[in-house]
Design an enzyme around this catalytic site. Structure first.
Site, PDB file in Angstrom:
ATOM      1  N   ASP A   1       6.290  83.416  41.791  1.00 46.69           N
ATOM      2  CA  ASP A   1       5.482  84.485  42.084  1.00 46.69           C
ATOM      3  C   ASP A   1       4.765  85.099  40.914  1.00 46.69           C
ATOM      4  OD1 ASP A   1       4.222  86.904  43.049  1.00 46.69           O
ATOM      5  OD2 ASP A   1       5.494  87.253  44.459  1.00 46.69           O
TER       6      ASP A   1
ATOM      7  N   ASP B   1      -7.157  83.465  40.094  1.00 43.31           N
ATOM      8  CA  ASP B   1      -7.963  83.154  41.223  1.00 43.31           C
ATOM      9  C   ASP B   1      -7.288  83.730  42.715  1.00 43.31           C
ATOM     10  OD1 ASP B   1     -10.124  81.938  42.880  1.00 43.31           O
ATOM     11  OD2 ASP B   1      -8.999  80.239  43.450  1.00 43.31           O
TER      12      ASP B   1
ATOM     13  N   CYS C   1     -12.542  84.300  46.674  1.00 47.70           N
ATOM     14  CA  CYS C   1     -13.439  83.734  47.420  1.00 47.70           C
ATOM     15  C   CYS C   1     -13.774  84.718  48.513  1.00 47.70           C
ATOM     16  CB  CYS C   1     -13.058  82.663  47.873  1.00 47.70           C
ATOM     17  SG  CYS C   1     -11.521  82.543  48.777  1.00 47.70           S
TER      18      CYS C   1
END
Length: 453
Positions: free
Chosen positions: A322, A341, A394
């Site tokens: 993680d 990201d 995104c």
């Protein structure tokens, strides 16, 4: 009125029944059981004997029905006067309405005939489903499409573009009505077939091969390494198998361009899988390596496979952890550059992943912001002095992007935003947001930080 979509792939209707049966089975799993559309459809197609044309038809029906689900449900208004007890009936009605409204190459009589056959096939013994389905669809063909009054823009746009009202209101509140209309209209357009040519390949030679293979390639207006293809199927090509290109959206390709790579780099991709940006980083560095971090080791296998296919496996390391616990396995200042990201709502991918619009809630944006900030905080201590940290999502939401940047800088005064230049774009503020209505790209956000020396 909604835009009518042509289905040029439909040449024959001789085996439409099988295509529609696959569609119905998939939609029952997705709408009734909550399955993922791509996984369910791929499994259904894999176990069918459909021709390419009928696979295209089934794919169109499934994704189109999901994409326009809210709009299609609204068309049932006034036509359904009883409870739909059998689980196949609503998916069958929705997929039939989608064909009647959007597939102008398919005759109405073919849609009705096949719907009746499927109702008989899937209905229980002595079921009234056949008469119900037949009656509702025939009533719709007489009445036609309905929409709410335009004087209520939120309700009207919600139904017309098949997007939840909270998201319509969110777009209006943040960007105004005209921009909201533009974004909502754009997300129902077909997604582009975009590929990124490897930096290790000869771009002109790859482009020429794409022309010879009849992909009718066009250079991207955003990224110098991306090409837009006229149709799919590139993953079955020699160019793909040889690692000369990979499937990647233009906006996603810009993230790695934000870095200023030097000779000797040790890069961390903190949220790596499936590895598209990891591979792009590995292609960009002359010396050094990139460590791909992901919480699931199973997903890291995809990263390794991608790196192997793209001929950069020697520069890619993988670790399952993680990202919020990255300090447990890495030393302070270990990396010259870090990419986050981050996991996000995916609101920039509504065109490509239509079910997102129905599964996300506004509260999710705040919940995800906490995760994003936690990841940034954890990995920021691993950056070398004067190193670069690029944050991307995104998503187009303010909560996941501009607010994350603001809160991170407030908590980490040793970091600063720095301007960056891409091949065809630049950011003078250190932040860049690409909206989904910009030339049909995915929505994306990029911010670039530097750790002061």
């Amino acid at each position: 009125m909604v835009k009518v979509v042509s289905l040029s792939q439909v040449k024959k209707l001789s085996i439409d029944k099988s295509a529609r049966a696959v569609s119905l089975e998939t939609l029952i799993k997705v709408l009734d059981q909550g399955s993922y559309s791509n996984i369910s459809l791929n499994n259904s197609l894999k176990h069918s004997n459909l021709s390419i044309a009928d696979q295209n038809l089934a794919t169109n029906i499934v994704y189109g029905t999901i994409q326009y689900r809210l709009f299609l449900e609204y068309q049932l208004k006034g036509l359904v006067r009883t409870k739909l007890t059998e689980k196949y009936i609503k998916p069958l009605l929705l997929m039939s309405l989608y064909q009647l409204i959007f597939l102008d190459k398919v005759p109405d009589r073919a849609v009705l005939d096949e719907a009746n056959k499927l109702a008989k096939q899937y209905g229980k013994r002595h079921s009234a489903g056949f008469r119900l389905v037949n009656g509702i669809l025939r009533s719709f063909t007489r009445r036609g499409v309905i929409l709410p009054a335009e004087n209520n823009p939120v309700k009207y746009l919600s139904v017309k573009e098949s997007v939840p009202e909270w998201l319509v209101q969110y777009l209006i509140d943040n960007w105004g009505l005209d921009k909201a209309k533009s974004v909502l209209n754009s997300i129902n357009e077909p997604a582009k077939n975009s590929v990124r040519i490897s930096k290790l390949a000869d771009k002109e030679q790859v482009f020429a091969q794409l022309e010879r293979d009849n992909y009718q390639p066009q250079w991207s207006k955003l990224s110098s390494d991306d090409v837009i293809l006229s149709h799919g199927g590139i993953s079955e090509s020699d160019l793909f198998e040889e690692g000369k290109l990979t499937i990647q959206d233009e906006a996603a390709s810009l993230v790695v361009e934000a870095f200023d790579f030097e000779q000797d780099e040790h890069v961390l991709d903190a949220c790596s899988a499936p590895g598209g940006k990891t591979v792009q980083i590995a292609e960009s560095i002359v010396n050094g390596d990139v460590t791909a971090l992901d919480i699931h080791d199973k997903k890291l296998r995809l990263v390794r496979d991608n790196a192997q296919r793209m001929h950069v496996a020697n520069k890619v390391k993988t670790k399952a952890r993680d990202a919020r616990k990255a300090t447990e396995i890495f030393a302070a200042g270990e990396f010259t550059k870090i990419l986050v990201d981050a996991p996000c709502s995916g609101l920039g991918l509504l065109r490509r992943k239509p079910e997102i619009r129905y599964t996300k809630r506004q509260q999710d944006l705040q919940n995800l912001q906490k995760i994003q900030l936690a990841i940034l905080t954890a990995v920021s201590s691993l950056l070398k002095k004067n190193g670069e940290l690029v944050y991307s999502t995104c998503s187009i939401s303010m909560e996941e992007n501009e607010e994350v940047v603001k809160k991170f800088l407030q908590a980490h005064p040793d970091f600063e935003l720095v301007p960056f230049k891409l091949t065809k774009l630049e950011s003078k503020t250190g932040m860049l947001k690409i909206m989904p209505d910009l030339d049909g790209n995915d929505g994306f956000f990029i911010a670039k930080f530097k750790l002061r020396g």
